[in-house]
Each structure stands twice: as C-alpha cells, then as structure tokens.
Scaffold this active site. Structure first.
Site, PDB file in Angstrom:
ATOM      1  N   THR A 131       0.832  -1.200   0.000  1.00  0.00           N
ATOM      2  CA  THR A 131       0.000   0.000   0.000  1.00  0.00           C
ATOM      3  C   THR A 131       0.871   1.256   0.000  1.00  0.00           C
ATOM      4  O   THR A 131       1.978   1.263   0.515  1.00  0.00           O
ATOM      5  CB  THR A 131      -0.956   0.012   1.208  1.00  0.00           C
ATOM      6  N   GLY A 132       0.349   2.301  -0.617  1.00  0.00           N
ATOM      7  CA  GLY A 132       1.102   3.547  -0.692  1.00  0.00           C
ATOM      8  C   GLY A 132       2.458   3.365  -1.323  1.00  0.00           C
ATOM      9  O   GLY A 132       3.469   3.799  -0.785  1.00  0.00           O
ATOM     10  N   GLY A 191       8.825   6.618  -2.442  1.00  0.00           N
ATOM     11  CA  GLY A 191       9.428   6.446  -1.131  1.00  0.00           C
ATOM     12  C   GLY A 191       9.661   5.003  -0.721  1.00  0.00           C
ATOM     13  O   GLY A 191      10.048   4.146  -1.521  1.00  0.00           O
ATOM     14  N   TYR A 203       0.958  11.459  14.796  1.00  0.00           N
ATOM     15  CA  TYR A 203       1.620  10.445  13.972  1.00  0.00           C
ATOM     16  C   TYR A 203       2.185   9.323  14.842  1.00  0.00           C
ATOM     17  O   TYR A 203       1.994   8.136  14.552  1.00  0.00           O
ATOM     18  CB  TYR A 203       2.739  11.104  13.159  1.00  0.00           C
ATOM     19  N   SER A 230       7.338   2.858  12.875  1.00  0.00           N
ATOM     20  CA  SER A 230       8.336   3.921  12.859  1.00  0.00           C
ATOM     21  C   SER A 230       8.976   4.020  14.222  1.00  0.00           C
ATOM     22  O   SER A 230       8.402   3.600  15.234  1.00  0.00           O
ATOM     23  CB  SER A 230       7.651   5.251  12.507  1.00  0.00           C
ATOM     24  N   GLY A 274       7.522   2.671   0.209  1.00  0.00           N
ATOM     25  CA  GLY A 274       6.613   1.720  -0.431  1.00  0.00           C
ATOM     26  C   GLY A 274       7.084   1.325  -1.815  1.00  0.00           C
ATOM     27  O   GLY A 274       7.013   0.156  -2.199  1.00  0.00           O
TER      28      GLY A 274
END
Length: 264
Positions: free
Chosen positions: A13-14, A18, A154, A141, A20
């Site tokens: 996904t995404g 970057g 986030y 992350s 992904g």
C-alpha cells in the site's frame, strides 16, 4: 541468501514513491507478483512502469484506491483478490503543535495510518490461513517508541500498529501466517525532505540541512544519516520470505540505532 518469492502475490500500500516504492521493487526482484497501490490512476500507472523497469519483472499490476475508505479497499482487493504478502506501508505524517491538533485531524491520522491496515488484514488473513501460508507486515516507525513532541498524532498511529501486529499475530497462531511490524528510522524520502526543510529552513544545501536535522532533531541515530528506502525494503523482503518463518508477533527495527534500547 537467495530469496525466491515466485508464485506469491504481494500488495504494497502507498507504493508509488518512497519506502513503499522501494519495497515494491524489492519484492518484484525476488519474483513476487506485486500490486502497486495509490489513490490516482495516472500516478499508479507511472509507478507500475517504473517498478517493472527497476525490477526487471513483468509481474506488476495496478491497484488504485483510497485505502482510508471502505470503497477504496474494495477496489484494491478487486484488482488483487488473492494476496500472499500484505505490506501495509500507507501513511501520512507532518508536524503540528500538540494543542492545535483538532478532533478531525486525530481521526484522519487514525483512519489513514491504522484503520486502513486493519481493514486489509481482516480481508486478507482468512485466505492466508486457509492456504496455510502468508506474510503480513505493518510499517511502523521509531516514532512509535520515541514519540516526537511535534508529531504526537503520527506517533500515536505507529504505536497502534505495533499493537495491531502483535494482536493479529496471535489470531494467526499456528496457521503458517506470520504478522510483524517493521520499525523504520528516519528515512530519506521526498516527504521527509519536506519535513526536514520545515524544521531547519531552506537556506542550507541539502547535505548540510540533513546533518543539522539529525544533530538537532534525531541525535540518537547511531549511523548519523538518514536511512535509504532500499535499506527498509531489504528487511521487508526478508520477512516476506520463507527464511523468516519463525519470526512473528515481532517489531523488527531498521532504525539506524535510533531507538535507545536493546529491545523494541
């Protein structure tokens, strides 16, 4: 170590840019049939062609859909109905004063970064368990563990993904399906370049701006540089492979030593 994912279908996904994108290329190079996802048809089509060129694989398909919505998830799963490897990479981030983040923004971050992953896991896990093999990887992350003051919303979503991964790993216990999260450290992407500029300004050349960012805002890093997306992809490809069959329910770090702990 030669990783062979021939005969497996992966959804990243995404994945139009970057981390992904790097993961999509890595999985395609290992032989997987990769579904590239994004919200815009033109952008996804362009990424598919670039993945094919960069990986040398013709087994790359388009999976257009906004995964923050149920309708988008349906469209993506229609494009790739049988998924063996699910990589939930989609995520948004940005800096904000903690007391100025309103309810709508909290919900938006949760829906994009967490609920999109949960929705796809619910859809894909039953088929994986029925076939007796599967890999689910959630991109977390360092912000899941070291919550940045300027990115609390986030960080909250990435902490949630650690819980989601562990919980679904228990649901998949004994089935041949593994579920893990990957804790990515500060990574060099276009989006992060913009974030770095927000914090250190536009006056310095990029190399100097990056160094100042790491020293002032990410001083715990042991490699003293931003991580390249391909370095994250290497870990994901390994975890997607048969070699990682005994690794599940874990939070694997590719953080450049950023998290100051011997455990995640």
């Amino acid at each position: 170590m030669q990783i062979d994912l021939s005969g497996r279908t992966a959804l990243v996904t995404g994945s139009t840019q970057g981390i992904g994108y790097a993961i999509a290329v890595g999985l395609a190079r290992a032989g997987a049939r990769v579904a590239v996802n994004g919200r815009g048809a033109e952008r996804v089509a362009d990424a598919v062609e670039r993945v094919r060129a960069d990986s040398g694989s013709g087994e790359v398909i388009t999976a257009v859909g906004d995964l923050a919505t149920e309708e988008g998830a349906v469209a993506v799963l229609k494009a790739a109905p049988t998924i063996d490897i699910l990589v939930n990479n989609l995520g948004i981030f940005g800096s904000a004063a903690p007391l100025e983040i309103d309810d709508a923004e909290w919900r938006r971050y949760f829906e994009v970064n967490v609920l999109s992953a949960v929705r796809l896991i619910r859809a894909c896990l039953p088929g994986m368990t029925e076939r007796g093999w599967g890999r689910i990887l959630n991109l977390a992350s360092d912000s899941a563990v070291v919550i940045p003051a300027e990115m609390i919303h986030y960080g909250m979503t990435k902490t949630s993904l650690l819980a989601v991964s562990r919980g679904f790993a228990k649901e998949a216990a004994g089935t041949g399906v593994t579920v893990n999260s990957v804790i990515a450290g500060p990574t060099h992407t276009g989006g992060v370049e913009g974030f770095v500029r927000e914090l250190v300004g536009n006056e310095l050349p990029w190399d100097e701006a990056q160094r100042e960012f790491m020293i002032k805002h990410r001083p715990q890093s042991l490699i003293r540089r931003l991580i390249e997306p391909e370095e994250i992809a290497h870990m994901v490809v390994y975890l997607a492979s048969p070699y990682a069959s005994a690794t599940t329910g874990g939070a694997l770090r590719v953080d450049g030593g950023y998290v100051d702990s011997i455990l995640p």
